[in-house]
Design an enzyme around this catalytic site. Structure first.
Site, PDB file in Angstrom:
ATOM      1  N   GLY A 240      39.630 -29.773   0.508  1.00 61.04           N
ATOM      2  CA  GLY A 240      39.673 -29.821  -0.949  1.00 61.04           C
ATOM      3  C   GLY A 240      39.089 -31.053  -1.595  1.00 61.04           C
ATOM      4  O   GLY A 240      39.030 -31.133  -2.827  1.00 61.04           O
ATOM      5  N   ARG A 280      33.610 -28.211   0.976  1.00 54.97           N
ATOM      6  CA  ARG A 280      32.684 -28.637  -0.076  1.00 54.97           C
ATOM      7  C   ARG A 280      32.146 -30.050   0.153  1.00 54.97           C
ATOM      8  O   ARG A 280      30.959 -30.318  -0.066  1.00 54.97           O
ATOM      9  CB  ARG A 280      33.414 -28.573  -1.424  1.00 54.97           C
ATOM     10  N   ARG A 316      29.176 -19.532  -9.274  1.00 59.66           N
ATOM     11  CA  ARG A 316      30.144 -20.536  -9.730  1.00 59.66           C
ATOM     12  C   ARG A 316      30.138 -20.756 -11.251  1.00 59.66           C
ATOM     13  O   ARG A 316      31.208 -20.860 -11.859  1.00 59.66           O
ATOM     14  CB  ARG A 316      29.930 -21.866  -9.020  1.00 59.66           C
ATOM     15  N   CYS A 347      21.970  -8.268 -16.124  1.00 61.10           N
ATOM     16  CA  CYS A 347      22.351  -7.675 -17.403  1.00 61.10           C
ATOM     17  C   CYS A 347      23.825  -7.937 -17.718  1.00 61.10           C
ATOM     18  O   CYS A 347      24.661  -7.031 -17.736  1.00 61.10           O
ATOM     19  CB  CYS A 347      22.067  -6.177 -17.371  1.00 61.10           C
ATOM     20  N   GLU A 348      24.160  -9.209 -17.916  1.00 62.77           N
ATOM     21  CA  GLU A 348      25.497  -9.663 -18.295  1.00 62.77           C
ATOM     22  C   GLU A 348      25.353 -10.899 -19.172  1.00 62.77           C
ATOM     23  O   GLU A 348      24.544 -11.793 -18.867  1.00 62.77           O
ATOM     24  CB  GLU A 348      26.333 -10.042 -17.065  1.00 62.77           C
TER      25      GLU A 348
END
Length: 420
Positions: A240, A280, A316, A347-348
């Site tokens: 994390g 990450r 993300r 198409c959003e």
């Protein structure tokens, strides 16, 4: 830390290779990873663990490309997985099953059997129901399953709600108040062997204090569990640790690891083996996403740069309202910049990659979306029947095709129309 994506003679390079050359040869959208950056981040963890009883398990969900996994396997990493598919990837990439920790809230019976047969190091169990099922599956297989319980300490990681995992309201882990009874139950299950305890409170955490708060609560529980007769061999503090996307100031890896290990020493638990599960912080800034500007669309309220990457390539921003810096691969001089939203062709209305970017652009220009090595390709989809991007791993001046670009034929290969 290594800056693997820097400008040389006015053009962005991936290590020693011009980014524009990569885009011309392999097309866009294109994920590009740096072996040097992956190695540097891992070595920062490994160096901080030198001389201590500590183990690094890379969180495969952050980036599961076989080439990336192979880099870490060669460096001696263990792996934290959350599915049978991730276990298959680890083994295919050269990882050792005895260095694998199996996490996740929804392990199926089939996945348990596969992991038991492979000989994984430990199952991080997240509920009493899972504990009972694993005991049954292990018994049917004639095996003993090594387990730790993932304990939810109800600690605020001070991160985005979608990636916070250590609060009472989250689906993860055994509630802190129920954990002692759960360990007692595990003691009575003859096909389980208690190996340790696990805690993971979230992702993109930029402060050390939430980790220390969680560790203090876990150590209270360790004393109780051991008093009940369950030996705790290792303590898994999860992952994390955050990275810098914009103006965040997370601790560097060495400072973070030292603070955690020193805290265990001060609390009298320096004899225990401590496990880390970074994701990450190992891969996030080791990757970029290259995309080409298709159109510039001025507007009364917003100016849009429409690019060939989209929310299906990098989820993300749409999913978490996440920030990614965007740079021109070959910046233009001598013209006033324009404030653009960087958007894709899906198409959003939620199909955006970055907002309010000050850039000098023309149609056909290349852009680099930074910090795309974690939760980038691994979360991509084929929405709008868009083939997924290619992935490259750059090693100095060498380029390895880590994944070929998908084709439309591949997307439809498993489908069929109705019979006549």
């Amino acid at each position: 830390m290594v800056n693997a994506f820097a400008y040389v003679n006015g053009e962005l390079h991936a290590e020693r290779v011009p980014a524009g050359q990569l885009a011309e040869q392999y097309g866009t959208p294109l994920y590009v990873y740096s072996r040097a950056a992956l190695t540097d981040a891992y070595q920062a963890y490994a160096s901080a663990c030198t001389g201590r009883r500590a183990k690094i398990h890379y969180a495969v969900k952050a980036n599961s490309n076989l080439a990336v996994l192979n880099v870490f396997a060669r460096l001696g990493a263990g792996f934290d997985i959350v599915s049978g598919g991730e276990l298959a990837r680890v083994l295919a990439a050269g990882g050792k099953p005895h260095d694998v920790v199996f996490s996740g809230v929804g392990k199926s019976t089939a996945e348990m059997r596969i992991a038991l047969d492979a000989g994984v190091r430990c199952f991080n169990v997240e509920s009493l129901a899972e504990l009972a099922r694993l005991n049954q599956v292990a018994g049917e297989s004639g095996q003993i399953a090594p387990i730790s319980l993932r304990v939810n300490p109800d600690v605020d990681a001070k991160t985005h709600p979608y990636i916070s995992t250590g609060l009472k309201a989250n689906k993860f882990g055994v509630a802190f108040d129920d954990a002692r009874a759960a360990y007692r139950a595990a003691l009575g299950m003859k096909h389980l062997r208690i190996a340790g305890i696990d805690c993971h409170i979230g992702s993109q955490i930029t402060e050390i204090s939430p980790y220390l708060d969680a560790i203090d609560k876990v150590l209270e529980l360790v004393a109780q569990v051991e008093a009940d007769g369950a030996p705790i061999g290792h303590i898994d503090v999860g992952g994390g640790l955050g990275i810098r996307y914009d103006d965040e100031t997370p601790p560097d890896i060495g400072t973070f690891v030292k603070a955690i290990l020193d805290h265990f020493d001060r609390r009298g638990h320096g004899h225990r083996e401590i496990w880390f599960e970074p994701g990450r912080s190992l891969v996030g800034n080791a990757g970029i996403l290259l995309t080409r500007v298709e159109y510039l669309k001025p507007g009364a309220v917003k100016h849009f740069a429409i690019v060939d990457a989209a929310m299906n390539d990098l989820a993300r921003p749409a999913m978490y309202d996440a920030y990614h810096a965007v740079d021109a691969v070959a910046p233009r001089d001598g013209q006033p910049p324009v404030i653009y939203d960087i958007v894709g062709p899906v198409c959003e209305s939620g199909d955006w990659l970055a907002r309010d970017q000050s850039l000098v652009l023309k149609s056909g220009d290349l852009l680099a979306i930074r910090s795309a090595g974690a939760y980038g390709f691994v979360m991509s989809s084929n929405y709008n029947t868009r083939p997924r991007a290619a992935e490259l791993l750059v090693d100095g001046a060498r380029v390895h095709v880590a994944r070929r670009r998908e084709t439309l034929a591949q997307l439809m290969d498993d489908e069929s129309t109705l019979p006549d």
